[in-house]
Write a protein that holds these residues in place. Structure first.
Motif, PDB file in Angstrom:
ATOM      1  N   HIS A 184       7.677  -7.178   0.447  1.00  0.00           N
ATOM      2  CA  HIS A 184       6.811  -6.069   1.108  1.00  0.00           C
ATOM      3  C   HIS A 184       7.512  -4.880   0.077  1.00  0.00           C
ATOM      4  CE1 HIS A 184       4.322  -7.484   4.750  1.00  0.00           C
ATOM      5  NE2 HIS A 184       4.266  -8.323   3.729  1.00  0.00           N
ATOM      6  N   MET A 228       9.662 -10.090   4.068  1.00  0.00           N
ATOM      7  CA  MET A 228       8.846  -9.839   5.417  1.00  0.00           C
ATOM      8  C   MET A 228       8.482 -11.584   6.025  1.00  0.00           C
ATOM      9  SD  MET A 228       7.496  -7.666   7.035  1.00  0.00           S
ATOM     10  CE  MET A 228       6.540  -7.561   8.685  1.00  0.00           C
ATOM     11  N   HIS A 250      -1.141  -3.882   6.664  1.00  0.00           N
ATOM     12  CA  HIS A 250      -1.192  -4.389   7.936  1.00  0.00           C
ATOM     13  C   HIS A 250      -0.026  -3.540   8.720  1.00  0.00           C
ATOM     14  CE1 HIS A 250       2.704  -6.314   7.766  1.00  0.00           C
ATOM     15  NE2 HIS A 250       2.656  -6.780   6.699  1.00  0.00           N
ATOM     16  N   HIS A 266      11.120  -4.649   1.548  1.00  0.00           N
ATOM     17  CA  HIS A 266      11.920  -5.660   2.585  1.00  0.00           C
ATOM     18  C   HIS A 266      11.394  -7.024   2.133  1.00  0.00           C
ATOM     19  CE1 HIS A 266       8.549  -3.927   4.846  1.00  0.00           C
ATOM     20  NE2 HIS A 266       8.325  -5.046   5.053  1.00  0.00           N
ATOM     21  N   MET A 301       3.449  -0.587   5.204  1.00  0.00           N
ATOM     22  CA  MET A 301       3.840  -1.780   4.314  1.00  0.00           C
ATOM     23  C   MET A 301       2.867  -2.563   3.700  1.00  0.00           C
ATOM     24  SD  MET A 301       5.745  -3.838   6.816  1.00  0.00           S
ATOM     25  CE  MET A 301       4.952  -4.769   8.237  1.00  0.00           C
TER      26      MET A 301
HETATM   27 CU   LIG Z   1       6.689  -5.783   5.829  1.00  0.00          CU
END
Ligand SMILES: [Cu+2]
Ligand code: HEM
Lengths: 244, 435
Positions: free
Chosen positions: A101, A138, A199, A136, A113
Motif C-alpha cells: 500500500h 497491508m 478503501h 506499508h 491508502m
Molecule cells: Cu493499507
C-alpha cells in the motif's frame, strides 16, 4: 565507568538486532538456498546470507497488533545490490490477502491508502521506508490475531521471482488508523477480492475508547479490538492468536 | 551502525542530525563564551545564542547526552547503579484473565523497549523517537509481585514474597501507595527522558494491566554534588552513609545473597521493599539542631556520628557522657537500625518526594501524615536478598523505638522480587518460562 559499560553493551544490542532478522530465501528454485536454515532465534548468529540472493536488507520492521480485520506492517527495506529491485508482493500466514500500500493525499486533503500499482522499486543503494501514514504492507483480512510481543512472518516477493522472509515483532499502536475501514468490513467486501483501492480514510473511523487501554478481548495486549468501534459481534471479532 | 532502528519517521536520522548540530553550535561559540565570561552568558545571552530561554545556552557541554547504563547483564541495572537524579516507581495491577503466554509477551515487549531506551534508541513504534536521544543514565528495573509467579511458575515464588506484617505502632498505610503485581522502577538524570520512557513503557503494558500507583522521587541534580558526597534528605540529614558497597564484597553479600546464611531466590536476583514515609517538616521545624542530631545519633553538618568527627568515622555505640548516658541515645535511629547480625543489612537507595500542595497554610500537627505548606517524605527503597531475614528485623526494632518516629509516618508499603537481568536475546524473567 558507565561509558565503558555502555560501549560494550551497545555492541551486544546491535548484534541482537541483526540476529532478530531472518533473511532467508524463499519461493525461489535454487535448491541450495531453500536448504538454508532460517533460525530467527539464535542471538549469536546474524543471518544475512540472503543479501546476495535478493539484494535486500530489512531493518526496524514491526507490525501493528490487531485481533481481526485489517492491519499493517512497517520497516525499512534497503537495496544493497547494484541493480534496481522491485517488490511485487508480500505474503504472511496471518492473512491470505496481503497488499503493498501507498498513502496518497486526495484533492480534498484527506489521505487515503491504496494498492501500489507495479509494486515498490528500490534503486541500488536506496532504501524504502514503510511507515504509518505512508507506504506499508497491508494485511487485508486477518485470519488470526496479531498480539503484541509475538512475531509474525512476512515474505517479500521480488519481480525476479525471489522471496525474502523475515520476522516482524508485533506492537500495540494507536496510530496507523488507516488500517481500519468500517465500510469495507460492514459490506464484507474484503473477503471477495474486490478492488480495495481507496478503501478508507486516515483517522476517520477509530474510536477514542481505546485510549482507556485495557480492552476486553480474550487476549491481553491487542488493544485494537474492534469491539471498541461499536461494530459487529464482539465474540466473533477476536480471532485466536497467530502464534497458537 | 548497521542496527539503527527506525521508528516511525525514521527518528534515528533526525537524532544524529540534531546532535551534530548541537556539537557544532557549542564549538562555534565556545571562544566567545570564554571571552565574555559565563555570568554574562547566563544573564544576557549572547549574540548568536539568541537569548531565547527555550534554546540551550552556548556554554552547555551536555555531559549527560551520552551517559548510558546498559540494560542487559546477569543482574538488572538500577540497583547497585549510582542513583540518578530522578526515580519513578510504578506498580501495575495485572488483568484478572492474564495468562502465562500473555505475561511472556508483556515481558518481551517491556525488556526490548527498556533495552532500546537505555541505549538512547527509539523502541519499536515509538511515536516520539527524538525523546529517547538522551538516555542520561536511564535504567528500567522490573519487579515481580506474587501474581507473576502464581501465573507463570508458582514453584519459583520466594517464600518472603508477601506484604510485610503490619507495624501497628507506626503504619498508616494507604492503598494507593501499597502492593501491586508488577513494578517498574525508572531512573534517569533527565526528567524529560524519564517522562517519555515511562509513557512508552506504560503504553506497552496497557493490554495487560492498569497502573495501580506511581511514586515520583528526586535527589540532587546530576553535577551538583561533589564526587563521593552522600545525599541529603528533606530533613537536611546526610542519608545513606552506612550502606553496602561494590568496593568490597558487601554488595554481593547483602543484595545478591552471596554470603553464608543468605540465599538468592535466583542467581542475580534480589528483592525491593518500598516504604513510602511521610516526613512531617512542620513538627521537624519545632526541633532544634541538638534535638535533631540526638534523634538520629549523627551530626547534621557532615553526617559524622555524635561520637566522631568525620562522616566515615565508625559510630561508637558504647560511648557514654560524664553522666553515664549513651552519647548515641538509646532511641537514636542509627542505634536502633544498626545490624545485629552480619546478614541483617540492606542497600538503601531512597528518593525524596515533595508533592505540590494547594490552598495550604498553617501547621501540620504531630502524627499527621499530610498538611502544612509542604507534603514531603522519602520513597524508602531497600534492596536485599531476603526481606524477611534482612529488612524485617530492622523495621521491627524501628517500629518499637526510634526517635525519628516522632516526625515520620509510613504511608505505603510493598515488596517485590527483582529477577535477574537478561541477555540481549532474552527478556526479564525468561528463565521462569523454561519449565
Ligand atoms: Cu493499507
Ligand atoms: C523517613 C524515614 C527515615 C529517615 C529520615 C532516615 C534517616 C536516616 C539517617 C539520617 C541515617 C544516618 C546516616 C546513614 O547511615 O544513612 C540513617 C541510617 C540508617 N537507617 Fe534510616 N531513615 C529512615 C527510615 C529508615 C527505615 C524505614 C529503615 C529500615 C527499616 C532505616 C534503616 C537505616 C539503617 C539500616 C541505617 C544505618 C544504620 C547504621 O548502621 O548506622 N531507615 N537513616
Amino acid at each position: 565507568m558507565r561509558n565503558t559499560i555502555s560501549a560494550r553493551r551497545l555492541g551486544a544490542a546491535s548484534m541482537a538486532l541483526i540476529a532478530a532478522l531472518t533473511l532467508a530465501a524463499c519461493g525461489n528454485d535454487d535448491p541450495e538456498n531453500t536448504a538454508e536454515p532460517s533460525s530467527a532465534q539464535s542471538a549469536d548468529a546474524p543471518d544475512t546470507h540472503s543479501n546476495e540472493e535478493v539484494g535486500l536488507t530489512v531493518t526496524g520492521q514491526w507490525a501493528k497488533a490487531a485481533d481481526s480485520g485489517m492491519t499493517a506492517a512497517f520497516g525499512t527495506i534497503a537495496n544493497d545490490s547494484d541493480e534496481p529491485v522491485t517488490i511485487t508482493g508480500v505474503d504472511s500466514p496471518a492473512s491470505e490477502d496481503m497488499q503493498l500500500h501507498e498513502t496518497v493525499t486526495g484533492e480534498n486533503g484527506t489521505s487515503t491508502m491504496q494498492e501500489k500499482e507495479g509494486g515498490f522499486t528500490i534503486q541500488p543503494g536506496e532504501e524504502l521506508n514503510l511507515e504509518p501514514g505512508g507506504n506499508h504492507l497491508m494485511f487485508m483480512d486477518l485470519s488470526c490475531s496479531l498480539l503484541a510481543g509475538d512475531d509474525i512472518d512476512l515474505t517479500l516477493q521480488t519481480e525476479d521471482g525471489h522471496g525474502m522472509s523475515f520476522e516482524a515483532p508485533i506492537r500495540d499502536y494507536q496510530g496507523a488508523q488507516e488500517n481500519y475501514d468500517p465500510s469495507a468490513e460492514e459490506s464484507g467486501s474484503v473477503e471477495d477480492g474486490e478492488d480495495h483501492s481507496g478503501h478508507g480514510t486516515e483517522g476517520t473511523d477509530h474510536s477514542e475508547g481505546d485510549m482507556e487501554g485495557m480492552d476486553h478481548s480474550e487476549h491481553g495486549g491487542s488493544s485494537e479490538s474492534s469491539m471498541d468501534m461499536g461494530m459487529g459481534d464482539p465474540a466473533q471479532d477476536s480471532l485466536p492468536s497467530c502464534s497458537e | 551502525m548497521t542496527a539503527d532502528r527506525k521508528g516511525p519517521g525514521s527518528g534515528r536520522k533526525n537524532l544524529l542530525t540534531r546532535r551534530n548540530a548541537l556539537i557544532g553550535g557549542a564549538t562555534a561559540t565556545a571562544g566567545a563564551a570564554a571571552a565574555v565570561g559565563i555570568d554574562t552568558v547566563r544573564r544576557g545571552g549572547l549574540p548568536g545564542g539568541g537569548g531565547n530561554p527555550q534554546v540551550e545556552d552556548a556554554s552547555s557541554t551536555a555531559p549527560l547526552a551520552e551517559a548510558r547504563v546498559g540494560f542487559h547483564g546477569e543482574r538488572q541495572a538500577g540497583v547497585v547503579t549510582p542513583a540518578p537524579a530522578y526515580g519513578n516507581f510504578i506498580a501495575v495491577d495485572l488483568r484478572e484473565d492474564v495468562g502465562r503466554a500473555d505475561l511472556r509477551r508483556m515481558l518481551k515487549v517491556l525488556s526490548a523497549d527498556a533495552a532500546d531506551l537505555a541505549e538512547g534508541l527509539p523502541p519499536i513504534a515509538d511515536q516520539e523517537p527524538e525523546l529517547t536521544e538522551i538516555p542520561a543514565n536511564l535504567t528500567v528495573t522490573v519487579g515481580f509481585g506474587e501474581r507473576v509467579f502464581d501465573v507463570v511458575d508458582p514453584s519459583a515464588k520466594p517464600g518472603w514474597l508477601k506484604p510485610l506484617p503490619a507495624f501497628e505502632q507506626i503504619d498508616r498505610l494507604r492503598e494507593e501507595y501499597s502492593d501491586g503485581d508488577l513494578l517498574l522502577q525508572i531512573c534517569s538524570d533527565d526528567r524529560m527522558t524519564l517522562a517519555h520512557a515511562q509513557r512508552l513503557l506504560l503504553k506497552g503494558l496497557r493490554g495487560f494491566g492498569t497502573v495501580r500507583w506511581v511514586q515520583e522521587g528526586f535527589r540532587n541534580a546530576s553535577g551538583s554534588l561533589k564526587e563521593g558526597t552522600t545525599m541529603r534528605n528533606l530533613f537536611g540529614q546526610v542519608d545513606g552513609t552506612i550502606n553496602p558497597t561494590t568496593e568490597d564484597s558487601s554488595m554481593d553479600d547483602v543484595v545478591y545473597g552471596l554470603m553464608d546464611g543468605l540465599e538468592p531466590w535466583a542467581p542475580g536476583g534480589t528483592s525491593l521493599v518500598i516504604r513510602r514515609i511521610h516526613m512531617n517538616l512542620d513538627t521537624w521545624d519545632e526541633a532544634d539542631a541538638p534535638g535533631r542530631e540526638d534523634a538520629v545519633g549523627r551530626k547534621l553538618s557532615n553526617g559524622a556520628p555524635l561520637t566522631g568527627e568525620r562522616e566515615e568515622d565508625p559510630a561508637d555505640l558504647s560511648a557514654t557522657t560524664p553522666l553515664g548516658f549513651h552519647v548515641i541515645a538509646d532511641y537514636a535511629h542509627i542505634r536502633r537500625a544498626t545490624a545485629t547480625t552480619p546478614q541483617e543489612r540492606i542497600l538503601r537507595r531512597p528518593y525524596n518526594y515533595d508533592l505540590p500542595v494547594s490552598a495550604a497554610g498553617g501547621l501540620a500537627g504531630k502524627g499527621a501524615d499530610s498538611g502544612g505548606v509542604s507534603e514531603s517524605g522519602l520513597i524508602f527503597a531497600s534492596y536485599q536478598a531476603d526481606p524477611v531475614k534482612q529488612f524485617l528485623p530492622i523495621q521491627r526494632r524501628l517500629a518499637e523505638l526510634d526517635m525519628l518516629n516522632m516526625w515520620t509516618v509510613p504511608i505505603g508499603s510493598c515488596v517485590f522480587a527483582i529477577p535477574p537481568g537478561c541477555s540481549p536475546g532474552g527478556f526479564v524473567g525468561d528463565f521462569l518460562f523454561e519449565g
